[in-house]
Design a protein around this motif. Structure first.
Motif, PDB file in Angstrom:
ATOM      1  N   PHE A  34       3.185   5.362 -35.897  1.00 42.95           N
ATOM      2  CA  PHE A  34       1.761   5.500 -35.563  1.00 42.95           C
ATOM      3  C   PHE A  34       1.421   4.724 -34.291  1.00 42.95           C
ATOM      4  O   PHE A  34       0.728   5.241 -33.406  1.00 42.95           O
ATOM      5  N   VAL A  35       1.909   3.489 -34.197  1.00 46.50           N
ATOM      6  CA  VAL A  35       1.657   2.678 -32.991  1.00 46.50           C
ATOM      7  C   VAL A  35       2.317   3.319 -31.778  1.00 46.50           C
ATOM      8  O   VAL A  35       1.723   3.393 -30.688  1.00 46.50           O
ATOM      9  N   LEU A 224      15.701   2.468 -24.900  1.00 45.99           N
ATOM     10  CA  LEU A 224      14.288   2.620 -24.559  1.00 45.99           C
ATOM     11  C   LEU A 224      13.567   1.280 -24.587  1.00 45.99           C
ATOM     12  O   LEU A 224      12.753   0.987 -23.700  1.00 45.99           O
ATOM     13  N   SER A 225      13.867   0.460 -25.594  1.00 50.08           N
ATOM     14  CA  SER A 225      13.247  -0.870 -25.637  1.00 50.08           C
ATOM     15  C   SER A 225      13.720  -1.733 -24.473  1.00 50.08           C
ATOM     16  O   SER A 225      12.921  -2.472 -23.867  1.00 50.08           O
ATOM     17  N   ILE A 226      15.011  -1.637 -24.120  1.00 47.28           N
ATOM     18  CA  ILE A 226      15.520  -2.375 -22.963  1.00 47.28           C
ATOM     19  C   ILE A 226      14.856  -1.889 -21.680  1.00 47.28           C
ATOM     20  O   ILE A 226      14.496  -2.686 -20.799  1.00 47.28           O
ATOM     21  N   PHE A 274       4.609  -6.161 -26.013  1.00 48.11           N
ATOM     22  CA  PHE A 274       5.224  -6.600 -27.268  1.00 48.11           C
ATOM     23  C   PHE A 274       5.132  -5.518 -28.343  1.00 48.11           C
ATOM     24  O   PHE A 274       6.128  -5.199 -29.017  1.00 48.11           O
ATOM     25  N   LEU A 275       3.945  -4.936 -28.516  1.00 49.77           N
ATOM     26  CA  LEU A 275       3.771  -3.901 -29.539  1.00 49.77           C
ATOM     27  C   LEU A 275       4.588  -2.660 -29.216  1.00 49.77           C
ATOM     28  O   LEU A 275       5.132  -2.014 -30.123  1.00 49.77           O
ATOM     29  N   MET A 276       4.699  -2.309 -27.934  1.00 49.97           N
ATOM     30  CA  MET A 276       5.473  -1.136 -27.543  1.00 49.97           C
ATOM     31  C   MET A 276       6.940  -1.319 -27.889  1.00 49.97           C
ATOM     32  O   MET A 276       7.563  -0.431 -28.499  1.00 49.97           O
ATOM     33  N   VAL A 277       7.508  -2.461 -27.533  1.00 50.37           N
ATOM     34  CA  VAL A 277       8.917  -2.728 -27.819  1.00 50.37           C
ATOM     35  C   VAL A 277       9.144  -2.832 -29.328  1.00 50.37           C
ATOM     36  O   VAL A 277      10.131  -2.300 -29.857  1.00 50.37           O
TER      37      VAL A 277
END
Length: 297
Positions: A34-35, A224-226, A274-277
């Motif tokens: 959801f986020v 993707l997080s990196i 932060f929330l995206m990662v």
């Protein structure tokens, strides 16, 4: 009225349905999805969501607090920065630049890395050993350091930083794909396909690729997080996106000058990163767990 059926047929959901059912059984994974969907909506529909131009300056609205503070106003939901620009609009467009560019470069790195890794995994002898040692040497270097070195050669800018991060991520996909392909090539079902006369492309398409999905999901979410962290870091160091282009790392760097007067200029873009990662990692772990449960059942 229930539908009458002469024959009692068992319902067998498709692999995609089983994966989705296992994924939705985890409430944390659904919350992460959801986020992540919110950030994706920001990236796709930024011009429709943002109430102001993210680069438009307004000297009459300098450092207005967020709407939840006493002196805040609802017209600027997240307040304004030192140049009177709306922080919410800049974060929405910043998600578009940071998240959108990260998805694009991960797709490119995955396509190139999987192609080269598959070719390297099917090789044998001295060539395979040379490729393996070269990849191990590159894997020992952090991707951000590789990206900084490449940006120093190519020059600053968002496009150059995207190319740099893409080139830094490709060795990871090559390494994991090569290791996976080499292990799969030793299994009985691949040997049986070889005995049936299947060529290298047929082996990859029909035997190896369907079993590679779990590995690609895990490595894709990790990459993707990196990528999000590296794009933001290069923007923060003024090596990536250049002003006035709104990018989360660059927005965070701009807010440091007024961090004591307007802490929301640092806290809100930092919280967005932060929330995206975190959401990417949670969704990646949820998909990996769902794929494993689907296979085990």
């Amino acid at each position: 009225m229930p539908q009458f059926s002469l024959y009692e047929e068992e319902y067998h959901p498709s692999p995609l349905q089983r994966t989705w059912r296992e994924f939705t059984s985890s409430h944390i994974a659904v919350l992460g999805l959801f986020v992540l969907a919110i950030f994706l909506i920001f990236a796709l529909f930024a011009p429709l969501i943002a109430p102001y131009n993210p680069v438009e300056q307004n000297i009459d609205s300098l450092l207005i607090p967020p709407s939840w503070e006493t002196n805040g106003t609802i017209s600027h939901l997240f307040g304004t920065d030192a140049l009177g620009r709306d922080v919410f609009s800049r974060i929405v467009y910043g998600c578009r630049v940071t998240f959108g560019s990260s998805i694009l470069l991960v797709i490119i790195a995955m396509l190139v890395g999987v192609s080269i890794g598959t070719f390297a995994g099917m090789m044998s002898g001295v060539r395979s050993s040379v490729v393996n040692h070269l990849l191990d040497a590159l894997m020992a270097i952090p991707t951000l350091l590789i990206a900084i070195i490449i940006v120093a050669i190519l020059g600053t800018g968002l496009v150059n930083s995207m190319w740099a991060i893409t080139l830094a991520l490709i060795p990871q996909f090559i390494h994991y794909t090569r290791s996976f392909v080499r292990s799969e090539m030793k299994k009985e079902y691949v040997l049986a396909s070889k005995l049936d006369g299947a060529n290298a492309w047929q082996l990859f398409r029909h035997s190896i690729l369907p079993n590679m999905i779990e590995m690609l999901v895990v490595q894709g979410s990790l990459a993707l997080s990196i990528a999000v962290i590296d794009v933001s870091a290069l923007g923060f160091l003024n090596l990536g996106a250049q002003p006035p282009l709104p990018e989360l790392g660059a927005i965070l760097a701009d807010g440091l000058d007024v961090a004591y007067l307007a802490p929301w200029n640092v806290g809100l873009p930092g919280l967005s990163i932060f929330l995206m990662v975190l959401a990417i990692n949670i969704v990646g772990d949820g998909l990996r767990s769902a794929l494993r449960k689907r296979v085990s059942h």
